[in-house]
Design an enzyme around this catalytic site. Structure first.
Site, PDB file in Angstrom:
ATOM      1  N   ARG A  22      -0.153   4.797   8.545  1.00 46.11           N
ATOM      2  CA  ARG A  22      -0.813   3.798   7.695  1.00 46.11           C
ATOM      3  C   ARG A  22      -1.258   2.620   8.529  1.00 46.11           C
ATOM      4  O   ARG A  22      -0.481   2.064   9.294  1.00 46.11           O
ATOM      5  CB  ARG A  22       0.139   3.307   6.604  1.00 46.11           C
ATOM      6  N   SER A 113      -0.736   5.029  -0.491  1.00 47.83           N
ATOM      7  CA  SER A 113       0.175   4.919  -1.634  1.00 47.83           C
ATOM      8  C   SER A 113       0.053   3.605  -2.400  1.00 47.83           C
ATOM      9  O   SER A 113      -1.012   3.274  -2.895  1.00 47.83           O
ATOM     10  CB  SER A 113       1.600   5.146  -1.141  1.00 47.83           C
ATOM     11  N   HIS A 114       1.137   2.832  -2.403  1.00 48.94           N
ATOM     12  CA  HIS A 114       1.195   1.606  -3.196  1.00 48.94           C
ATOM     13  C   HIS A 114       0.552   0.421  -2.477  1.00 48.94           C
ATOM     14  O   HIS A 114       0.498  -0.680  -3.029  1.00 48.94           O
ATOM     15  CB  HIS A 114       2.655   1.287  -3.507  1.00 48.94           C
ATOM     16  N   ASP A 278       1.614   4.876  -9.134  1.00 49.52           N
ATOM     17  CA  ASP A 278       1.061   4.107  -8.012  1.00 49.52           C
ATOM     18  C   ASP A 278      -0.267   4.670  -7.506  1.00 49.52           C
ATOM     19  O   ASP A 278      -0.857   5.559  -8.125  1.00 49.52           O
ATOM     20  CB  ASP A 278       2.083   4.027  -6.870  1.00 49.52           C
ATOM     21  N   ASP A 280      -1.253   6.764  -5.218  1.00 50.19           N
ATOM     22  CA  ASP A 280      -1.433   8.200  -4.996  1.00 50.19           C
ATOM     23  C   ASP A 280      -0.689   9.065  -6.008  1.00 50.19           C
ATOM     24  O   ASP A 280      -0.625  10.286  -5.846  1.00 50.19           O
ATOM     25  CB  ASP A 280      -1.035   8.573  -3.569  1.00 50.19           C
ATOM     26  N   ASP A 282       2.552   9.324  -6.907  1.00 50.20           N
ATOM     27  CA  ASP A 282       3.886   9.899  -6.734  1.00 50.20           C
ATOM     28  C   ASP A 282       5.010   8.998  -7.243  1.00 50.20           C
ATOM     29  O   ASP A 282       6.151   9.445  -7.361  1.00 50.20           O
ATOM     30  CB  ASP A 282       4.132  10.335  -5.278  1.00 50.20           C
ATOM     31  N   ARG A 283       4.705   7.745  -7.549  1.00 50.16           N
ATOM     32  CA  ARG A 283       5.756   6.860  -8.070  1.00 50.16           C
ATOM     33  C   ARG A 283       5.677   6.740  -9.585  1.00 50.16           C
ATOM     34  O   ARG A 283       4.628   7.002 -10.180  1.00 50.16           O
ATOM     35  CB  ARG A 283       5.612   5.461  -7.482  1.00 50.16           C
ATOM     36  N   THR A 345      15.778   7.173   3.766  1.00 49.86           N
ATOM     37  CA  THR A 345      14.606   6.842   2.965  1.00 49.86           C
ATOM     38  C   THR A 345      13.406   7.686   3.372  1.00 49.86           C
ATOM     39  O   THR A 345      13.154   7.877   4.560  1.00 49.86           O
ATOM     40  CB  THR A 345      14.285   5.346   3.161  1.00 49.86           C
ATOM     41  N   SER A 366      12.893   3.353  -4.956  1.00 52.38           N
ATOM     42  CA  SER A 366      11.548   2.779  -4.880  1.00 52.38           C
ATOM     43  C   SER A 366      10.605   3.442  -5.884  1.00 52.38           C
ATOM     44  O   SER A 366       9.471   3.739  -5.553  1.00 52.38           O
ATOM     45  CB  SER A 366      11.021   2.942  -3.463  1.00 52.38           C
ATOM     46  N   LYS A 377       7.558  13.355  -4.413  1.00 50.55           N
ATOM     47  CA  LYS A 377       7.947  12.730  -5.670  1.00 50.55           C
ATOM     48  C   LYS A 377       6.751  12.792  -6.601  1.00 50.55           C
ATOM     49  O   LYS A 377       5.623  12.973  -6.155  1.00 50.55           O
ATOM     50  CB  LYS A 377       8.441  11.306  -5.448  1.00 50.55           C
ATOM     51  N   ARG A 497      13.871  -5.149   3.666  1.00 50.15           N
ATOM     52  CA  ARG A 497      14.327  -4.816   2.318  1.00 50.15           C
ATOM     53  C   ARG A 497      15.838  -4.979   2.260  1.00 50.15           C
ATOM     54  O   ARG A 497      16.551  -4.494   3.138  1.00 50.15           O
ATOM     55  CB  ARG A 497      13.972  -3.378   1.960  1.00 50.15           C
TER      56      ARG A 497
HETATM   57  C1  VG1 Z   1       8.731   2.967   0.956  1.00 50.79           C
HETATM   58  C2  VG1 Z   1       9.928   3.250   0.072  1.00 50.79           C
HETATM   59  C3  VG1 Z   1      10.383   4.688   0.258  1.00 50.79           C
HETATM   60  C4  VG1 Z   1       9.207   5.620  -0.024  1.00 50.79           C
HETATM   61  C5  VG1 Z   1       8.035   5.256   0.842  1.00 50.79           C
HETATM   62  C6  VG1 Z   1       6.792   6.072   0.525  1.00 50.79           C
HETATM   63  O1  VG1 Z   1       9.095   3.122   2.311  1.00 50.79           O
HETATM   64  O2  VG1 Z   1      10.975   2.370   0.340  1.00 50.79           O
HETATM   65  O3  VG1 Z   1      11.464   4.933  -0.601  1.00 50.79           O
HETATM   66  O4  VG1 Z   1       9.574   6.951   0.222  1.00 50.79           O
HETATM   67  O5  VG1 Z   1       7.694   3.882   0.652  1.00 50.79           O
HETATM   68  O6  VG1 Z   1       6.439   5.930  -0.805  1.00 50.79           O
HETATM   69  P1  VG1 Z   1       9.473   1.874   3.259  1.00 50.79           P
HETATM   70  O7  VG1 Z   1       9.703   2.483   4.613  1.00 50.79           O
HETATM   71  O8  VG1 Z   1       8.335   0.919   3.192  1.00 50.79           O
HETATM   72  O9  VG1 Z   1      10.706   1.268   2.672  1.00 50.79           O
HETATM   73  V1  VG1 Z   1       4.816   6.061  -1.228  1.00 50.79           V
HETATM   74  O10 VG1 Z   1       4.736   5.993  -2.844  1.00 50.79           O
HETATM   75  O11 VG1 Z   1       4.197   5.070  -0.132  1.00 50.79           O
HETATM   76  O12 VG1 Z   1       4.264   7.624  -0.671  1.00 50.79           O
HETATM   77 CO    CO Z   2       2.949   6.689  -3.453  1.00 54.00          CO
END
Ligand code: VG1
Ligand code: CO
Length: 544
Positions: A22, A113-114, A278, A280, A282-283, A345, A366, A377, A497
């Site tokens: 990313r 993602s988010h 979110d 993509d 998955d959340r 994670t 998350s 997810k 976090r």
């Molecule tokens: C975050 C979350 C993690 C999740 C990841 C991808 O990672 O804490 O639980 O699996 O995002 O989610 P990090 O390393 O920023 O804590 V998503 O919805 O971006 O595919």
């Molecule tokens: Co996502």
């Protein structure tokens, strides 16, 4: 068609993080940046030549251009067949399902993602293996190693193909199938859940819900499944048209960023159930009337109620949660007499357990929950699970969760995120905590006695691979915990976090406000890490 071999220079920063590579859009737009990473995938996944690749993304800015680049390079690298979602779109869980269903050699998913999108936002790319899951560390490290030594990539001298019409095309010797992004996914959901029963719930006129797609990928999926197949009122899905910058918003389904749908769950006209997903897809965030279900509780409630749901009525093999996720599901596993695994994670760590049938359900704090139906997810899946459960139990969301607490105890939970802090300060803070670990066991901090303190390392029970340095965890004798880790998905500075959990077995005390219950632990956690002096932050950026 002419294959072009383009000379390039390696970039040093293409190591995938928690979920793929990313970066800012502008980084991906720099000459050869995307191409180098994609060629490194084709170079390390040699069975893609002559094989089948699934391709799609969350529709954010640069998705369209990237899809065209990846298709041309796939053709030049001998990929025989590409399955791509119409418009270049596929939600992450749908892509996972398609990779599995069509027996492919894996897929490339474009998403951050988010994270916010748009020209100034983020972009991302990841490779999923033939089981449909995010590549495990062995694979991402091999791709990364290749990015360090790459000197050329291959592409075709060809125009863009039409991605907007469902059709099968050819590009050189490669067959490109542009498919309906929703159909396979919807069919899978229909196998798992009792659609008739959910339809009756909507037909009763006594039940109303809203789903917030946050201008992201789940809009088309939610409209088809909730409104067209299950008969929810038109308008149930809000912000349902995907836009390249998510309407300028932050497509993260939590109480802060998804406030629009949260507001619809209170007041006189409140709906009975609401949810959001979110960027993509998955959340998920699950809400009842005036009620928020923490993702950790959601996983525990699902595990305890899986027998009510068609796709899981035969029982579940086991469960898993990421380390920072609350231990609520552990208590359910104990009661059911099944295994519960604690993983680092990131969804990639669940893949082996799912493939080996050691677990059926898994989740992360998350806002991520999922099962063995795919290897990602799955946001809408979680929403349908809850809808099915509400239809069967004929209780409100709040009643279901409160009953759960009375039976298993309540794990109060909160997470503090400090975003965009100085990277050196963040590393210094983690090193400081690491140095304190040996002295902590048996120490008493403001009345809490430390039971254990360590830096979490995980040995995969299936393939024996070891992942170290996965976060500092401090457990207290009363079952409460403090966990610290640095995010692996951000693109600017560092994000710290802090995850906090407190267990409350006393039924009389289970309905307190989370913030009040967590306050003493918040103070211990912020003091111990010296957050204010080291980062200059008095308050976190987001509390979830
Ligand atoms: C975050 C979350 C993690 C999740 C990841 C991808 O990672 O804490 O639980 O699996 O995002 O989610 P990090 O390393 O920023 O804590 V998503 O919805 O971006 O595919
Ligand atoms: Co996502």
């Amino acid at each position: 068609m002419e294959i072009l071999t383009i000379a390039t220079q390696a970039f040093s920063d293409q190591r995938p993080g928690t979920s793929g590579l990313r970066k800012k859009v502008s980084v991906f737009q720099a000459p050869h940046y995307l191409e180098n990473f994609v060629q490194s995938i084709y170079d390390t996944r040699t069975d893609l030549a002559g094989g089948t690749l699934v391709l799609g993304g969350d529709g954010r800015y640069y998705n369209r251009q990237a899809v065209q680049i990846i298709i041309r390079m796939a053709a030049a690298n001998g990929v025989a067949r590409i399955i791509v979602g119409q418009g270049g779109l596929l939600s992450t869980p749908a892509a996972s399902g398609i990779i599995r269903k069509h027996g492919t050699n894996g897929g490339i998913i474009l998403s951050a993602s988010h994270n916010p999108g748009g020209p100034d936002g983020d972009f991302g790319i990841k490779f999923n293996t033939p089981n449909g899951g995010p590549a495990p560390e062995g694979v991402t490290e091999a791709i990364f190693a290749r990015t360090r030594e790459i000197t050329e990539y291959r592409t075709l001298a060809s125009k863009d193909i039409d991605l907007d019409t469902i059709a099968t095309l050819s590009l050189g010797n490669t067959r490109v199938e542009v498919i309906d992004p929703v159909a396979d996914y919807a069919a899978l959901m229909e196998q798992l859940f009792d659609f008739k029963r959910i339809h009756r719930l909507f037909d009763s006129g006594l039940f109303r819900m809203h789903f917030d797609a946050m201008h992201a990928i789940t809009g088309p999926y939610a409209r088809r499944i909730l409104e067209e197949m299950l008969g929810a009122e038109p308008g149930t899905v809000i912000n349902g048209i995907p836009s390249e910058d998510f309407g300028g918003g932050h497509p993260d389904p939590n109480l802060v960023h998804a406030h629009e749908v949260v507001a619809l769950t209170s007041g006189r006209n409140a709906v009975d159930f609401a949810a959001a997903s979110d960027g993509d897809g998955d959340r998920n965030m699950i809400l009842g009337r005036d009620f928020f279900v923490t993702p950790s509780d959601s996983l525990a409630v699902m595990a305890a109620n899986a027998h009510h749901i068609k796709g899981y009525s035969g029982g579940i093999n086991g469960v898993a949660r990421s380390m920072p996720t609350s231990q609520a599901v552990d208590r359910v596993a104990e009661a059911l007499g099944i295994d519960c695994f604690e993983t680092p994670t990131g969804w990639k760590f669940f893949g082996n357990l799912l493939d080996a049938k050691r677990i059926t359900l898994c989740g992360e704090e998350s806002f991520g929950t999922g099962s063995d139906h795919v290897r990602e997810k799955d946001g809408l899946w979680a929403v349908l699970f809850w809808l099915n459960l509400l239809a069967v139990r004929k209780q409100s969301v709040k009643e279901i969760v409160q009953e759960h607490w009375r039976r298993f105890g309540r794990n109060f939970y909160t997470r503090y995120d400090y975003e965009g802090i100085d990277t050196e300060a963040a590393n210094g803070l983690m090193a400081h905590l690491q140095a304190r670990l040996p002295d902590l066991p048996e120490a008493t901090l403001d009345g809490y006695t430390v039971d254990y303190a360590d830096n979490f390392a995980y040995t995969d029970p299936v393939d024996g691979s070891v992942s170290k340095n996965q976060g500092i965890r401090i457990g207290f004798t009363d079952g409460s915990r403090i966990v610290y880790r640095l995010s692996g998905t951000g693109t600017a500075g560092a994000t710290l976090r802090v995850y906090l959990e407190a267990f409350e077995p006393d039924r009389e005390k289970q309905d307190q406000e989370t913030a009040a219950v967590m306050q003493p632990l918040v103070e211990i956690a912020t003091d111990m890490a010296e957050i204010e002096t080291r980062t200059g932050r008095k308050q976190p950026t987001v509390i979830t």
